[in-house]
Design a protein around this motif. Structure first.
Motif, PDB file in Angstrom:
ATOM      1  N   ALA A 416       0.842  -1.203   0.000  1.00  0.00           N
ATOM      2  CA  ALA A 416       0.000   0.000   0.000  1.00  0.00           C
ATOM      3  C   ALA A 416       0.873   1.248   0.000  1.00  0.00           C
ATOM      4  CB  ALA A 416      -0.923   0.008   1.213  1.00  0.00           C
ATOM      5  N   ARG A 417       0.383   2.257  -0.710  1.00  0.00           N
ATOM      6  CA  ARG A 417       1.002   3.589  -0.688  1.00  0.00           C
ATOM      7  C   ARG A 417       0.022   4.584  -0.083  1.00  0.00           C
ATOM      8  NH1 ARG A 417       2.607   2.271  -6.115  1.00  0.00           N
ATOM      9  NH2 ARG A 417       4.835   1.815  -6.226  1.00  0.00           N
ATOM     10  N   LEU A 418       0.564   5.525   0.657  1.00  0.00           N
ATOM     11  CA  LEU A 418      -0.241   6.574   1.282  1.00  0.00           C
ATOM     12  C   LEU A 418       0.153   7.924   0.705  1.00  0.00           C
ATOM     13  CD1 LEU A 418       0.114   5.437   4.996  1.00  0.00           C
ATOM     14  CD2 LEU A 418      -1.751   4.871   3.427  1.00  0.00           C
ATOM     15  N   GLN A 419      -0.801   8.814   0.717  1.00  0.00           N
ATOM     16  CA  GLN A 419      -0.530  10.201   0.333  1.00  0.00           C
ATOM     17  C   GLN A 419      -1.351  11.095   1.249  1.00  0.00           C
ATOM     18  OE1 GLN A 419      -1.635  11.300  -3.688  1.00  0.00           O
ATOM     19  NE2 GLN A 419      -0.058  12.887  -3.755  1.00  0.00           N
ATOM     20  N   ASP A 420      -0.651  11.946   1.995  1.00  0.00           N
ATOM     21  CA  ASP A 420      -1.311  12.851   2.949  1.00  0.00           C
ATOM     22  C   ASP A 420      -2.189  12.073   3.925  1.00  0.00           C
ATOM     23  OD1 ASP A 420      -0.127  15.036   1.635  1.00  0.00           O
ATOM     24  OD2 ASP A 420      -1.810  15.159   0.215  1.00  0.00           O
TER      25      ASP A 420
END
Length: 712
Positions: A416-420
């Motif tokens: 998984a990638r997160l942004q903000d």
């Protein structure tokens, strides 16, 4: 004309010590297995389930009673809808001749799919009786849901919220309810001997001490029949006058076996190793979500979860009683989830018509998806035909483990990638074995169809219920050398455990509270509501005291079952970092399955799922030895004991939605909540189930000489 019957030649040879029965196999055989028929229940079908004569109502329930107490729930609907007293309704189990065909009792759909047709039929019958009509054929006129009394009732009956469990007193008294209790005049006892290897391997009888077996007092028959072949395992039937004589005959025969091939645990591990598959190709054969994501680059979460093979572990081993009459008609008593499938399968294999086979459903002592195919039922019928007498076949615990099918193992990689602080990319790649088209009933050539259409039982629970910019969830199927198939909730338990473990790691990577992180990504208000409800209940309860020096942790998980029912679980655990011992202290479960007919029953189903989740997380693994399932008893493949079950609180949503099923829902959240609680307690995440004390000690760097107290 039945070509199967005509293509076999039987001969009987009467020996000095008893009967030998042999059957020459057909050259063509019966290659295509019987496919279960799963009709949707209709309103007119439901009229055949309920009858009213001389002031008494008879309900023939269209479901199998296997501990979920559907006898009680459907009887309750009859009482509410018809306005009759509880003690004037007689609830009975069905046979293949008492009602029309109904589909198997699977998928938590007994109330979801059968309550409304039954209520509509009861309303029609109530109106007819009120108008003085006591004879003739009725036609159900469907009425709006707000005119059905059972959906408007907020308590089970006017007399109070607690109802007696149907057959409950009989169970306590030990009255005959189960197929093992069936007794027929002149009944004999049978068993099918098989090689001590998986039925997936080709095995056949070798030398045996025939004379010694015949010399045992009580010996009746030795049966060689190709119908006793299970998958690739050729069996030899024995019939005796008592169960004890069966044991002595088996021992005296001293069967030797010829076996082709072999495997071990490493074979299974390698077959589903998700990292090996990802190294070969980033894509899997079947997709749940298939949105475009960037495969290369850094990931905020990169987690592997491995879930092992596990048994159904029903307390009642399967059994069947078969009896032929003088006209060649067969009566069969079974403990099966699908009475009509047993009729179809046995009739086809024996070359009989459906009218020549009558199957009586008995109460089932636990099934969980494991008693859906035809095994012991065919064995009993073949042995009864050979012995020309009623025969009971009762599997023992070792046969349940070795010859049944089991929850397939699975290997998961979630990135998984997160942004903000929000999910951006979600990639769940996993490998498992077949569930719906189980290898215990489907030959390899037939399972090839899953290479095209997939297996939605394997995919169950893999749908991400959280918002993300792009999602990819995909899986591979691999036929394994051990039989796999439906297990409570199918793939939902393992898949949601992997999914919710990764969501917990995402919350940590974002520096967020795990509950709030989930709420920030949930669009479905019913899922958010059960999560809030479970958390509120847990926060209002003072935590039990922990052992000195133990670490405490709290975990949360939630999920949606079959896109219809909702559950959330909070679990508290304590971990002794010195020994690695883990104990679940308390669990809270919030549950939304639509309108609740009987709250007591739904709570019990939830509690059962919580215990299954505890077993999945901490205890259950079916060991594989050399070419076989190695377990012989519950000591080899344990399940949770009463002393390991924590206090549990179940909260039910008071919903006005139609019922959506409760039997398997909470399994989507129970194991993951425990796994997340362990992570919270010790700061590291176990990635291989069940979580063993020795694995945890290794992760924590505790010396291996430290031991864990044995299970009580």
């Amino acid at each position: 004309m039945n070509t199967i019957a005509l293509s076999r030649r039987r001969f009987l040879q009467l020996g000095a010590g008893g009967l030998t029965v042999a059957v020459v196999p057909s050259l063509t055989g019966c290659a295509l297995p019987v496919i279960p028929k799963r009709p949707q229940p209709s309103l007119q079908d439901a009229l055949g389930w309920v009858r009213h004569v001389d002031g008494r109502t008879t309900l023939i329930i269209p479901r199998v009673e296997m501990g979920q107490n559907i006898l009680t729930a459907l009887k309750q609907i009859v009482c509410l809808e018809m306005g009759v007293a509880w003690d004037t309704v007689d609830a009975q189990l069905h046979s293949t001749t008492t009602i029309g065909r109904v589909r198997a009792t699977v998928g938590s759909d007994s109330v979801k799919d059968f309550a409304l047709p039954l209520a509509q039929a009861c309303a029609t019958l109530r109106d007819a009786l009120a108008s003085g009509q006591t004879q003739g054929q009725l036609t159900v006129v469907e009425r709006p849901l707000d005119q059905l009394r059972f959906l408007q009732a907020r308590s089970p009956l006017p007399t109070g919220p607690h109802l007696p469990m149907e057959q409950g007193t009989a169970i306590v008294r030990g009255e005959p309810l189960y197929v093992a209790d069936v007794r027929r005049p002149g009944m004999l006892f049978g068993r099918v001997l098989r090689a001590p290897v998986s039925p997936e391997l080709r095995s056949r009888p070798g030398p045996m001490n025939d004379a010694a077996g015949r010399a045992i007092p009580g010996f009746v028959a030795l049966v060689r029949d190709p119908l006793l072949t299970m998958s690739n395992s050729e069996g030899v039937g024995i019939v005796a006058r008592t169960p004890g004589a069966l044991d002595r005959v088996e021992q005296a025969l001293a069967m030797a076996w010829q076996i082709d091939g072999g495997f071990g645990q490493s074979t299974i591990d390698a077959a589903i190793d998700i990292d090996r598959r990802l190294a070969d190709s980033p894509r899997r054969a079947h997709q749940v979500h298939d949105e475009k994501i960037q495969e290369v680059g850094e990931w905020d979460v990169d987690l592997r979860i491995d879930v092992p093979l596990a048994a159904h572990a029903a307390i009642e081993p399967r059994a069947a009683v078969a009896e032929f009459d003088a006209q060649g008609h067969l009566q069969l008593w079974v403990g099966s989830q699908d009475v009509f499938y047993q009729r179809d399968a046995v009739a086809k294999r024996l070359g009989l018509s459906e009218d020549q086979v009558q199957v009586h459903g008995q109460r089932v002592g636990g099934a969980f998806g494991g008693k859906t195919i035809c095994t012991v039922e065919l064995e009993a019928a073949v042995l009864a035909r050979a012995a020309k007498a009623p025969v009971k076949v009762q599997w023992n615990r070792a046969q349940e483990f070795k010859h049944g099918f089991h929850r397939p193992p699975s290997s998961h990689r979630i990135r998984a990638r997160l942004q903000d602080g929000r999910l951006q990319h979600w990639w769940h790649s996993f490998a498992s074995s077949h569930i719906l088209l189980t290898s215990a009933a489907a030959p390899p050539w037939l399972q090839l169809v899953t290479h095209v259409i997939g297996d939605m039982g394997v995919a169950r629970g893999a749908t991400l219920p959280y918002r993300a910019k792009a999602r990819r969830s995909e899986f591979d199927l691999e036929r394994l050398p051990v039989h796999t198939g439906p297990w409570r909730g199918l793939g939902a338990g393992p898949n949601v455990l992997a999914l919710e473990s990764a969501m917990d790691e995402c919350a940590r990577a974002a520096g967020a509270d795990p509950v709030q992180f989930r709420l920030d990504h949930i669009d479905d208000p019913r899922l958010a509501d059960v999560l809030r409800m479970a958390v509120k209940a847990a926060e209002s309860k003072e935590a039990p005291a922990a052992m000195p020096h133990a670490k405490r942790g709290r975990g949360v998980s939630c999920g949606i079952y079959k896109e219809k029912s909702y559950a959330a679980v909070v679990a508290d655990v304590q971990v002794d970092p010195t020994t690695g011992e883990i104990r679940v202290l308390q669990m809270w479960c919030a549950h939304d399955c639509g309108h609740v007919i009987n709250a007591d029953q739904v709570r019990v189903q939830c509690e059962g799922n919580l215990v299954w989740g505890l077993g999945m997380a901490l205890i259950e693994q079916l060991p594989v030895g050399t070419s076989e399932v190695a377990a012989m008893n519950f000591a080899d493949s344990p399940i949770p004991r009463l002393g390991e079950v924590p206090p549990m609180q179940v909260l039910l949503v008071d919903s006005t939605e139609p019922p959506t099923g409760a039997g398997e829902t909470a399994i989507v959240a129970s194991a993951a909540a425990i796994a997340n609680a362990i992570r919270d307690a010790v700061g590291v995440r176990p990635t291989r189930l069940p979580v063993r004390a020795e694995d945890l000690r290794t992760m924590l760097g505790t010396p291996s000489s430290t031991t864990v107290p044995s299970r009580p």
